[in-house]
Design an enzyme around this catalytic site. Structure first.
Site, mmCIF file in Angstrom:
data_model
loop_
_atom_site.group_PDB
_atom_site.id
_atom_site.type_symbol
_atom_site.label_atom_id
_atom_site.label_comp_id
_atom_site.label_asym_id
_atom_site.label_seq_id
_atom_site.Cartn_x
_atom_site.Cartn_y
_atom_site.Cartn_z
ATOM 1 N N TYR A 105 0.823 -1.213 0.000
ATOM 2 C CA TYR A 105 0.000 0.000 0.000
ATOM 3 C C TYR A 105 0.859 1.266 0.000
ATOM 4 C CZ TYR A 105 -4.364 -2.500 0.599
ATOM 5 O OH TYR A 105 -5.458 -3.282 0.394
ATOM 6 N N GLU B 176 2.497 -29.879 12.159
ATOM 7 C CA GLU B 176 2.055 -29.120 10.986
ATOM 8 C C GLU B 176 0.767 -28.359 11.280
ATOM 9 O OE1 GLU B 176 1.192 -31.478 7.509
ATOM 10 O OE2 GLU B 176 0.273 -29.797 6.465
ATOM 11 N N ASP C 169 1.099 -34.257 8.085
ATOM 12 C CA ASP C 169 0.173 -35.144 7.374
ATOM 13 C C ASP C 169 0.972 -36.084 6.479
ATOM 14 O OD1 ASP C 169 -2.073 -34.033 8.399
ATOM 15 O OD2 ASP C 169 -2.557 -32.802 6.652
#
Lengths: 367, 703
Positions: A100, A196, A248
């Site tokens: 910005y 995780e 995972d």
């Protein structure tokens, strides 16, 4: 200006160097050019001895008087300017705020300097690499998207933070964890467990797993941010704690582990201070469903993307170890992936009460 | 059983014949057996069977002729009248001068506004050869009567139904007769007729017939009062006339709208299209039944003579060869050839290699005329036109012509650039989702309905416009400000129906259209690439100029505001100019004066001026400019100056202003109007200041 008395930092000097490139080139009637190391697989190499991904020496020239690069060049100078402004004002900011700050419409046109943040983020990374300044040194911070709980005490802005006394919510890991910002006053843990997923971290924290096994629980909510990785590295380095990674069972989980262990391709230049070459992969392994008798119906079929990614991983230098090749192949043959959450199929507390204890007891992990 | 009335006359007749011939065993039809009360004997049925006149048939089936709804009916009436007028003028070698007047007819004493009106009087006046007195009633009040059906020659009308059907429609909806004034020359008297059609007999009824005074020395005027609906926009009378004017730039068309406006479509091409010749049928285009009929009707006494004289492209030698191949003695009498022998002969003819039919029966519009028509009516930056060499379908020769007008007029190009508003994330420049417009013609007549059924439209869709730098989504028209013009000229245009709305999809026709479109596309692609190249050079230079400012400012801030900004800027700008090739860019930007390369028969309009067929474009401008002034003079006796001023004071609309503007331009254009300029100059003369003004402000079609 008030900042005049302040001594200019090294980083600031480096940023001003960008302006010097333009000025010197202009005086010599040359095309101003900034050299930017390439951040891609083609320019990284795996240092097997150190166990790290290192950045190569290939560089890309970004010059102003080239139609394809002119805008990028202009953007780079603008971002350098914004970053040096941060240095002078001694503030830290986010990537989005930089976007910005540097966005405006170019005079006499309806073209914007930046159209989306996707344009400004790589420019910041470019500057990081080419100036070999760390993002923290550039005063750019990421989101605080990590949590820690366990027998460790920090000093943060003079406050004492005892992570053993913060309930199940834990302490939110700041994005900058360098010693001058975050001090580790005491740590009595035996190891670090990096999870995780936030959900599984919550399960472990709620079950006070860290208390029973005397460990530090860390999570990065997916791909761990720099702060979390750097903190794990500091605990590993300063307190000699082994780091175990729980992800995972899918290609993305494997890659998260590899980033923690050897560093990422994109930020290979930071591997030196982020990577933990001795980190261990504790689970979920593709061997686990059989060993822990997970029913086939809690698996998820690998999609085409998963399969492509897994094959890609097998080709990475740092996944060439036979154990890893076997691990990934096993997943591909089964055609299934498993989430950590799937362990809840057996029992809500299966992870805390059965899975991790057995893993730690059997020392069942991959290097 | 009344359904027979709705069949076409021929089928009705054959069904009648078969039913009469077959005795219908009543018991064999179980349905009829179930309802014995309705049984009808063959004799009773026979008593009901009778001939149907064409007029009765078309009265019931007027949609077949394009009178389905009031709006379309109005257009069809105008179309038929104008087609006839143009055909007559061209055949007589007169440059057509046609006036179309639409007037509202009040039904209850007060004049409704044009959009509400339900009844109109259509008056079409031409300066053609006129019609001899005896023929007038039959031409205007008898269906299937005309000169064009029995010959193979290119003309707008084909069957001889059109104008009488329009009259019949008027008669049916308003009860008013058709009024005709016709004069064959300044010395002849003008005849006034009021005719109606006796639908039962398909014969004219003359109500009134007298000699009158008429201000026109020669020509015909038809007035029909019909029920209709006037609505502007797509497929309107206005659009039809505008498109007619594009394909017929040799016609001067005046149109008085029901709203009281007068629109002028000036003549911009001063040559009549070459008069098409009449030809004999080509053997390949004849069906066997037709061939048998020709064998009976021929005047020749020998087969070889029949082949040589009744067909085109069959020289006596070839005729003998055919006879030999068919094992027919060349001296056999044609009338005696029947059954299998005739059939073998017919087959042999089809197998023989015969030259394509002659093409002087066609009168294509021509590339120059198409260009001038497009240029006159459509605003754009680029125009091109392609005439294909003649080709043949089913033994009928035809020519395909295509044209293309692309882009926004230069004066419109700059408009949307004005508001340079800073854009937020995700905001884009509004994209032009406009699709191309296809204008279709058959023998110079615009086709407005059933676009998607038309072979031309299909060819436009199947052309890959992406190759030429134009966007196109799957199965859609190409995008962008573009008008695609397709014309088929043929002795017999294969329409899909009697109302002549779409061209049937013959492979040969489609292929020719596609080839013509590809050539247009190729030229458009060249133009777009050229423009793109110039634009990208311009952008290149612009980019650096834009970014230098930013870079200098940022460097200055980095250096703590102590930088000699102007010096750095000047240095960078110097590098920029040297890097973008300096003068070479000027050339690419078209600032030097090289004409369009590889773009034959094209006009390019840029802000600097016109390239390509400059003289043609200039002539069009001169004509468009001159026209309104001329009519103002004719309209009333006031001098032009005062009239335009008066009109301006009243601010009576666009026309007044244009007239004034144009007058100035006509004078400016004088140097372009040289009488004997070379046809196609190799290098167009340097566009001067006046060019610029003209291209910036000349009035063009309303599109």
């Amino acid at each position: 200006m008030a900042a005049k008395q302040r001594k200019t930092t090294t980083v600031e000097k480096k940023l001003i160097g960008v302006a010097d490139v333009v000025i010197t080139a202009a005086e010599r009637s040359k095309d101003p050019t900034i050299e930017i190391p390439i951040r891609a697989l083609s320019n990284v190499s795996f240092n097997a001895r150190k166990g790290l991904i290192e950045m190569g020496s290939k560089k890309q020239a970004r010059s102003f008087f080239n139609v394809g690069m002119a805008k990028k060049f202009m953007q780079t100078v603008l971002v350098a300017d914004a970053l040096s402004e941060l240095q002078r004002a001694e503030l830290t900011t986010s990537l989005r705020e930089i976007y910005y700050r540097t966005k405006h419409t170019i005079q006499d046109s309806h073209e914007n300097t930046f159209d989306t943040q996707d344009e400004s983020d790589p420019v910041i990374e470019d500057l990081e690499v080419s100036l070999s300044a760390l993002r923290e040194e550039l005063h750019v911070r990421a989101e605080n998207s990590g949590s820690i709980v366990g027998p460790v005490v920090f000093g943060d802005d003079g406050d004492r933070v005892d992570c053993a006394k913060l309930g199940k919510g834990g302490y939110s890991v700041p994005s900058i964890v360098e010693p001058e910002y975050l001090e580790i006053r005491r740590c009595t843990a035996d190891f670090v467990l990096l999870v995780e997923k936030g959900t599984q971290w919550n399960r472990l924290s709620e079950d006070k797993f860290w208390r029973r096994y005397n460990c530090v629980l860390l999570t990065g909510n997916g791909q761990p941010p720099r702060g979390v990785r750097r903190l794990a590295r500091r605990l590993h380095e300063e307190y000699r704690l082994p780091v175990y990674v729980l992800v995972d069972n899918d290609p993305w989980g494997y890659y998260i582990y590899s980033v923690i262990k050897q560093g990422s391709i994109n930020l290979a230049f930071e591997s030196q201070r982020m990577a933990i070459p001795k980190a261990k992969f504790i689970g979920l392994s593709s061997a686990d469903p059989e060993r822990y008798e997970l029913p086939r119906n809690v698996g998820i079929k690998l999609n085409d993307k998963d399969i492509a990614r897994a094959k890609e991983l097998m080709n990475y230098e740092w996944f060439k170890k036979p154990a890893w090749q076997a691990e990934i192949k096993r997943m591909l043959t089964s055609g299934l992936k498993y989430e950590l959450d799937a362990l809840a199929n057996k029992d809500f507390q299966y992870l805390t009460k059965k899975y991790l204890p057995r893993k730690l007891k059997e020392k069942d992990w991959l290097d | 059983m009344s359904k027979k009335h709705s069949m076409s006359p021929s089928t009705a007749a054959t069904t009648a014949a078969t039913t009469a011939a077959k005795p219908v065993p009543e018991s064999s039809v179980p349905k009829k057996a179930a309802k014995p009360a309705q049984q009808v004997t063959a004799v009773e049925m026979g008593a009901r069977q009778r001939e149907i006149s064409v007029s009765e048939f078309f009265t019931k089936n007027r949609h077949l002729l394009g009178f389905d709804n009031p709006r379309k009916a109005l257009l069809t009436c105008v179309k038929e009248a104008v087609d006839n007028a143009l055909d007559a003028c061209e055949e007589a070698g007169i440059l057509p001068d046609v006036t179309v007047r639409l007037e509202i007819v009040s039904t209850n004493g007060t004049l409704p506004p044009a959009s509400q009106a339900t009844r109109f009087r259509i008056t079409v006046t031409d300066n053609g050869p006129g019609i001899v007195r005896q023929q007038i009633p039959r031409i205007f009040a008898k269906l299937l009567y005309g000169s064009k059906f029995h010959r193979l020659r290119m003309s707008r009308g084909q069957q001889g139904i059109g104008i009488s059907a329009a009259g019949m429609y008027g008669q049916l909806t308003t009860g008013k007769p058709v009024t005709i004034i016709s004069r064959t020359g300044p010395r002849a008297a003008a005849h006034f007729f009021e005719v109606q059609i006796d639908t039962k007999k398909n014969e004219p009824l003359v109500h009134e017939n007298k000699q009158i005074e008429w201000e026109q020395p020669q020509g015909t005027q038809v007035a029909i009062e019909v029920e209709g609906k006037y609505q502007k926009g797509r497929a309107s009378v206005d659009e039809w006339l505008e498109q007619t004017s594009i394909a017929n730039p040799h016609v001067k068309l005046t149109y008085c709208t029901p709203e009281g406006e007068t629109k002028e479509y000036p003549r911009t091409y001063h040559e009549l299209p070459p008069s098409p010749r009449e030809i004999k049928p080509h053997p390949y285009g004849i069906e066997f039944g037709m061939f048998l009929k020709m064998l009976q009707d021929t005047k020749s006494h020998a087969v070889s003579g029949f082949l040589a004289s009744d067909f085109c492209r069959v020289p006596p030698q070839l005729a003998d060869e055919i006879c030999k191949a068919a094992k027919v003695p060349p001296h056999a009498k044609p009338r005696e050839l029947k059954g299998p022998i005739a059939e073998t002969l017919y087959r042999r003819i089809q197998d023989t290699k015969i030259m394509a039919p002659p093409t002087n029966c066609l009168s294509p519009i021509g590339e120059k005329a198409i260009l001038s028509g497009l240029y006159k009516q459509i605003k754009g930056e680029f125009y091109t036109a392609v005439s294909r060499p003649p080709a043949v379908y089913r033994g009928n020769p035809f020519v395909i012509e295509a044209g293309l007008a692309y882009g926004a007029a230069p004066q419109d190009q700059n408009k949307p650039r004005q508001p340079a508003m800073p854009k937020a994330e995700g905001e884009r420049d509004e994209e032009d989702s406009e699709l191309a417009r296809v204008i279709r013609y058959a023998n110079r007549v615009p086709l407005l309905y059933q676009q998607s059924a038309c072979s031309t439209f299909k060819a436009v869709l199947s052309t890959t416009w992406k190759n030429y730098g134009v966007t196109q989504s799957r199965g859609a028209l190409p995008g962008g400000p573009m008008v695609i013009f397709v014309h088929m000229a043929s002795v017999w245009v294969p329409f899909t129906s009697e109302s002549k709305e779409a061209i049937a999809d013959y492979d040969e026709i489609q292929k020719e259209i596609t080839l013509a479109l590809r050539e247009c596309g190729r030229r458009l692609g060249l133009f777009l690439r050229r423009r793109e190249r110039a634009a990208s050079e311009f952008r290149r230079r612009n980019i650096f100029e834009l970014y230098i400012e930013e870079v200098v400012e940022a460097c200055n801030r980095l250096k703590g505001g102590k930088l000699p900004k102007e010096k750095l800027k000047a240095q960078l700008q110097k590098i920029a100019t040297s890097r973008t090739g300096g003068l070479k860019t000027d050339e690419a930007l078209g600032k030097t004066n090289a004409g369009p390369e590889g773009l034959p028969h094209s006009i390019i309009v840029t802000e600097e001026g016109i390239e390509g067929e400059v003289d043609l474009a200039a002539r069009v401008q001169a004509d468009t400019a001159a026209a309104p002034v001329e009519t103002n003079l004719l309209g009333d006796e006031q001098p032009v100056e005062t009239q335009t001023k008066a009109q301006e004071k009243k601010s009576a609309g666009v026309k007044g202003r244009d007239a004034k503007l144009l007058k100035g331009e006509a004078a400016q254009l004088a140097p372009f109007k040289g009488p004997d300029r070379p046809d196609k100059p190799k290098k167009p003369s340097r566009p001067n200041k006046s060019d610029k003004r003209v291209s910036g402000s000349r009035p063009r079609g309303k599109k």
